[in-house]
Design an enzyme around this catalytic site. Structure first.
Site, short mmCIF file in Angstrom:
data_model
loop_
_atom_site.label_atom_id
_atom_site.label_comp_id
_atom_site.label_asym_id
_atom_site.label_seq_id
_atom_site.Cartn_x
_atom_site.Cartn_y
_atom_site.Cartn_z
N ASP A 311 1.57 -7.97 -73.55
CA ASP A 311 2.77 -7.56 -72.81
C ASP A 311 2.75 -8.21 -71.43
OD1 ASP A 311 5.18 -6.43 -72.21
OD2 ASP A 311 4.45 -4.37 -72.05
N HIS A 315 5.56 -10.01 -62.22
CA HIS A 315 6.49 -9.70 -61.12
C HIS A 315 5.87 -10.26 -59.85
CE1 HIS A 315 9.11 -6.92 -63.32
NE2 HIS A 315 8.02 -6.41 -63.86
#
Length: 455
Positions: A311, A315
């Site tokens: 996953d 960011h």
């Protein structure tokens, strides 16, 4: 240029075995797999690498990445993240559709394929995003070139979500491809978040509250619904990032139609780690208790967990500031997944043979990927060479992801990725990408990928 490479005297891990032997690469493919010390190949090689003391594994297939391309390339893109993948021994990535625009139309899918073709250094495939109104698109996909359908049954960090009973049934009924599902109950999450905002009355909600807001119950309720819909519609279901012990009860060892993925954050971290790492381990679904983490680790060995993914969701570090209500959810993990899992091998959590099954063989089987995931003559030469007992400390300067941070910074890893071969080409060597102009290939799928048994 045609080239033969002989990797000799390695400990080869493949199909439930490990043995000393040699692998001969002929151009893009594996030509020979030989058992024994100092084996002689049929034909002389242009290059011989003595891998004594090293292990050779199939290249890792990461079935769950978010490379943010297109539209979110200030966080990540296919160039930077595929380099990070290669540095981590990952040779094939399956990318998710929640980018900008979302990959929920054939036009958007074609655009993403062209981006990856120009920028990706490892092999790639794409999930197609289900929405409440794109059922016709599901029928018209090129099934030889589409990994599967990604279905968000709860709010996460993207703009794709299917919630109504009618729309969910349509997706499960109509898809001839595997359906990969993000399972969290949105109503429960929204209600818990509202209570947290009220409780903290305008103050920052502590990051530790994230695991209460995105609770074990909200995951179980949504996963139970997905499994039930798959059985009612005879669909092939792959539940993404299982995070709780209770969800494991919904899966049966040996069932290859309804399978579960676990991701690195839920194997490595638990809610106790918020005190040390803060929002760096904030992800959806949230990390849960130590007991949940330990149950997931145990399930690696009994067949209830079918695949391990990352996953990988970069960011910027600024996006990760704040508490449970403000910090972005997502962790960049693709560069350090294999080394991290090899440490769990050292701890006795699983064997290295089982690791290879979960990270290489089973992703290839789950999605019927052609000629990858195994060390077999005729298969594409996607390989990783790793050395045990070679400690190194992760410094920020070593991170290849564009976001340039990791929750693993400062960690002393005990295994080292020495070489990564992608389609027979040594793309990564001892800390360096060898050729920034080398590109991976779009993966293809066997006809079994889109066969659907009658009810």
């Amino acid at each position: 240029m045609h080239r033969r490479i002989h990797i000799k005297n390695a400990t080869i891990v493949n199909e439930g075995r490990k043995f000393i032997g040699s692998i001969v690469i002929d151009d893009e493919r594996i030509a020979e797999v030989l058992e024994g010390f100092d084996c002689k190949p049929e034909l002389p090689a242009d290059e011989v690498f003595d891998a004594t003391g090293c292990y050779v594994l199939p290249g890792v297939i990461d079935d769950h990445v978010h490379f943010r391309d297109p539209g979110l390339t200030h966080k990540a893109d296919f160039d930077t993240e595929s380099k990070a993948a290669a540095a981590g021994g990952v040779t094939t990535v399956l990318d998710m559709p929640n980018c900008v625009p979302p990959t929920s139309s054939r036009e958007a899918l074609r655009e993403k394929i062209e981006i990856a073709k120009a920028k990706s250094h490892v092999n790639y495939g794409f999930f197609f995003g289900a929405t409440s109104d794109n059922a016709e698109e599901l029928h018209q996909l090129n099934k030889r070139h589409t990994v599967g359908i990604k279905l968000f049954m709860g709010n996460s960090t993207g703009n794709l979500k299917v919630e109504s009973a009618e729309a969910l049934n349509t997706v499960f009924r109509n898809s001839r491809l595997p359906i990969m599902v993000h399972c969290e109950d949105t109503d429960m999450v929204d209600e818990a978040m509202a209570k947290a905002r009220e409780e903290y009355a305008g103050r920052e909600i502590p990051i530790s509250e994230h695991s209460r807001i995105r609770s074990a119950e909200c995951c179980y309720r949504s996963t139970e619904l997905a499994v039930r819909l798959a059985r009612e519609n005879n669909a092939r279901l792959h539940v993404a990032h299982i995070s709780t012990a209770r969800e494991l009860e919904l899966f049966t060892p040996g069932d290859t139609r309804i399978t579960a993925e676990v991701c690195l954050p839920h194997l490595l971290f638990c809610d106790e780690d918020y005190a040390r790492l803060g929002a760096r381990i904030k992800c959806n679904p949230s990390v849960k208790t130590r007991a949940d983490r330990d149950a997931l680790r145990s399930a690696l060995n009994d067949g209830r967990i079918y695949c391990i993914g990352t996953d990988h969701a970069p960011h910027t570090i600024d996006d990760k500031r704040g508490g449970a209500g403000r910090a972005a959810s997502g962790i960049p993990m693709v560069q350090f997944s294999l080394c991290s899992m090899l440490e769990l091998v050292d701890e006795g959590v699983l064997s290295i043979e089982r690791l290879v099954t979960l990270m290489c063989h089973n992703p290839a089987e789950r999605f019927c990927i052609e000629n990858r995931g195994y060390i077999r003559p005729g298969y594409m030469a996607d390989l990783v060479v790793v050395r045990p007992n070679s400690p190194w400390t992760l410094a920020t300067r070593m991170i290849l992801s564009k976001c340039n941070w990791s929750p693993m910074e400062g960690h002393v890893f005990k295994w080292r990725i020495l070489r990564t071969y992608v389609n027979g080409y040594m793309l990564y060597h001892n800390g360096h990408i060898t050729n920034e102009n080398h590109h991976g290939l779009q993966i293809t799928f066997t006809p079994d990928h889109f066969k659907r048994n009658d009810r």
